[in-house]
Design an enzyme around this catalytic site. Sequence first.
Site, PDB file in Angstrom:
ATOM      1  N   SER A 124     -10.731   5.475  -2.038  1.00  0.00           N
ATOM      2  CA  SER A 124     -10.681   4.200  -1.323  1.00  0.00           C
ATOM      3  C   SER A 124     -11.859   4.092  -0.369  1.00  0.00           C
ATOM      4  CB  SER A 124      -9.368   4.119  -0.532  1.00  0.00           C
ATOM      5  OG  SER A 124      -9.404   3.067   0.409  1.00  0.00           O
ATOM      6  N   TYR A 148      -3.537   7.333   5.971  1.00  0.00           N
ATOM      7  CA  TYR A 148      -3.750   7.035   4.549  1.00  0.00           C
ATOM      8  C   TYR A 148      -5.194   7.359   4.148  1.00  0.00           C
ATOM      9  CZ  TYR A 148      -5.133   4.237   0.522  1.00  0.00           C
ATOM     10  OH  TYR A 148      -5.675   3.833  -0.670  1.00  0.00           O
ATOM     11  N   LYS A 152      -6.998  10.413   1.577  1.00  0.00           N
ATOM     12  CA  LYS A 152      -8.003  10.194   0.529  1.00  0.00           C
ATOM     13  C   LYS A 152      -9.244  11.056   0.789  1.00  0.00           C
ATOM     14  CE  LYS A 152      -5.922   7.001  -1.965  1.00  0.00           C
ATOM     15  NZ  LYS A 152      -5.509   7.258  -3.359  1.00  0.00           N
TER      16      LYS A 152
END
Length: 345
Positions: A124, A148, A152
């Site tokens: 991402s 989050y 990643k």
Amino acid sequence: MTILITGGAGYIGSHTCIELLNAGHDIIVVDNFSNSKPEALKRVSEITRKYFRTYCLDLQNREGLEKVFTDNEIEAVIHFAGFKAVGESVHFPLKYYENNMNSTITLCEVMKKFHVNKLVFSSSATVYGVTDTVPITEESPLKATNPYGRTKQMIEELLQDLYDSDREWSIALLRYFNPVGAHESGRIGEDPNGIPNNLMPYISQVAIGKLEKLQVYGDDYPTVDGTGVRDYIHVVDLGLGHVKALERMLTTRGIDAYNLGTGKGYSVLEVLSAYEKAAGKTIPYTVVEKRPGDVAVCYADTSKAKEKLNWEAVKGIDEMCKDSWRWQQHNPFGYEKQSKMLVKN
């Protein structure tokens, strides 16, 4: 030989399944359906007229995952599975670290056991964090600002260490910007749980009447109309990017990161205007305070993907909005049956 898709019933996963099948690849899907619905995969089969195996399985179930590898001749893996809501990750960081990290570690260990070393990872643009320099290149510093994004970033580092330990691996890290739109059939699209976190599904739910009005976070940025500018990419273009990355991984070794975006930014009000045009109606909005950490402009440099993957996004904002609106009109309650939802109301 078969391509394993983890999280294949999700928004990006289901669209990628269609493009893989259309490109002639055989696939199997593993998904625990915690944030997706089996109906999406039924519709993938309907659209492509192709059958594929699906396993309802959590990736942290090592025994179950090993059976999938035992029962299928797997050549490569595209790894989408993981929790993905930025806001939720701030409130429940341990949930995100436990799920996203452990599931990836288990997957890689099982892949290693079965001598499968081709992996495309769904990363991402959140790994870049807050940056005032645009366009963002793959060499830009990684400084994720929420749990989050940090999962990643940490998984990218884990995969780099894995490759450094065994140079037989071939790994693509795909950093996507803002996926939007839906398949042109109107049969599959984005079906968020609860109130959407992202701009376009929020607009679409206002347009269909599920939400009252759009909230625009700030209108005094140094942009064309004062609202934030972001790089939106059609989910079908994104799916095709995964096909290109996979096909490169099948014939090479190494690890590389690629930005997947359009390389162009659209403001919130530009997206809203395009959606109003697609829907043929005025969509109400109100301006509220800026969100902390938001930057004025953010878009990708996609030249590396064009050069090495022979891929670039081709669909513009009008097509993104038209396809999103078609999906929303045909599926006002997402994958749930409309009649069932109306009874509940």
